[in-house]
Scaffold this motif. Structure first.
Motif, mmCIF file in Angstrom:
data_model
loop_
_atom_site.group_PDB
_atom_site.id
_atom_site.type_symbol
_atom_site.label_atom_id
_atom_site.label_comp_id
_atom_site.label_asym_id
_atom_site.label_seq_id
_atom_site.Cartn_x
_atom_site.Cartn_y
_atom_site.Cartn_z
ATOM 1 N N TRP A 1 0.833 -1.203 0.000
ATOM 2 C CA TRP A 1 0.000 0.000 0.000
ATOM 3 C C TRP A 1 0.868 1.254 0.000
ATOM 4 N N LYS A 2 1.919 1.247 0.804
ATOM 5 C CA LYS A 2 2.828 2.394 0.828
ATOM 6 C C LYS A 2 3.524 2.561 -0.519
ATOM 7 N N ASP A 3 3.885 1.448 -1.151
ATOM 8 C CA ASP A 3 4.499 1.515 -2.484
ATOM 9 C C ASP A 3 3.521 2.096 -3.494
ATOM 10 N N TYR A 4 2.267 1.688 -3.395
ATOM 11 C CA TYR A 4 1.231 2.200 -4.297
ATOM 12 C C TYR A 4 1.061 3.708 -4.136
ATOM 13 N N LEU A 5 0.945 4.169 -2.903
ATOM 14 C CA LEU A 5 0.752 5.600 -2.657
ATOM 15 C C LEU A 5 1.927 6.430 -3.165
ATOM 16 N N SER A 6 3.130 5.864 -3.104
ATOM 17 C CA SER A 6 4.327 6.609 -3.499
ATOM 18 C C SER A 6 4.366 6.906 -4.996
ATOM 19 N N LEU A 7 3.514 6.253 -5.769
ATOM 20 C CA LEU A 7 3.523 6.424 -7.220
ATOM 21 C C LEU A 7 2.778 7.665 -7.691
ATOM 22 N N PHE A 8 2.127 8.372 -6.777
ATOM 23 C CA PHE A 8 1.259 9.479 -7.187
ATOM 24 C C PHE A 8 1.831 10.842 -6.842
#
Length: 220
Positions: A16-23
């Motif tokens: 989830w943290k990796d996903y959020l970092s993409l934005f």
């Protein structure tokens, strides 16, 4: 305040943290041709996003304005909720020999697959709500991706001068297939409908006469 927003950052799973970092970057000014889109569909036990559950997720990527067939995802979920009334539509039964994953595993795989891609779905609000409810059940936040609805985009092709349409106009995926000359041979499977949605999106882009120099923001 939601459960996920009350949690300390360290309590979130890494995916989830990796996903959020993409934005962190705004790509809406990027040329359409350079953006990765993902067309996806969910098959569900029904149409109540509060009580029904996702049975399967199908997705396929569009890279450089072409369907990238090897870049696809297909998931079947464990059936914690079962509704025999909808089996006739999607054909997914309890005793199918599909390899199934838990909802939490499906959500993790889906997020890793989509990344920060622009998501495309037909009547996208429903699919977005179903995914967001699954995320909520896992104690996470909502999808951060930009969404495009092929029903809305198709409506714009009917009013090329004003590029607008009546918001209450309802275009089914079958209507898009008929108008855009797309085969309906694999309708009502998540992967089949995702592929049809991807085809529809590309044909709509042609009808709207959007060329590769335009920024992706023109679609919203």
């Amino acid at each position: 305040m939601s459960l996920w927003s009350r949690k300390r950052d360290k309590e979130f799973p890494d995916f989830w943290k990796d996903y959020l970092s993409l934005f962190n970057n705004n790509y809406q000014k990027s040329p359409i041709e350079s953006v990765r889109f993902v067309a996806f569909d969910t098959e569900t036990t029904g149409f109540d996003y509060l009580d029904d559950r996702i049975l399967s997720i199908g997705a396929v990527a569009i890279n450089r304005l072409a369907i990238d067939v090897p870049d696809q995802l297909e998931l079947y979920l464990e059936q914690d909720v079962f509704n025999s009334d909808t089996v006739e539509i999607h054909g997914i039964r309890r005793n199918n020999n599909f390899k199934v994953v838990s909802e939490s595993e499906a959500i993790e795989s889906f997020l890793k697959y989509i990344g920060n891609s622009i998501l495309i779905a037909h009547h996208a609000d429903f699919d977005r709500r179903m995914i967001n409810k699954a995320l909520q059940r896992q104690g996470l936040g909502e999808l951060k991706n930009k969404f495009l609805d092929t029903g809305s985009l198709f409506g714009k092709t009917k009013h090329p001068v004003y590029r607008s349409y009546r918001k209450h106009t309802h275009y089914s995926l079958d209507e898009l297939c008929d108008d855009l000359k797309i085969s309906k041979s694999d309708r009502h499977t998540a992967s089949g409908d995702a592929f049809i949605t991807a085809l529809a999106f590309l044909k709509i882009i042609v009808k709207l006469k959007i060329d590769k120099i335009d920024s992706v923001s023109i679609l919203f």
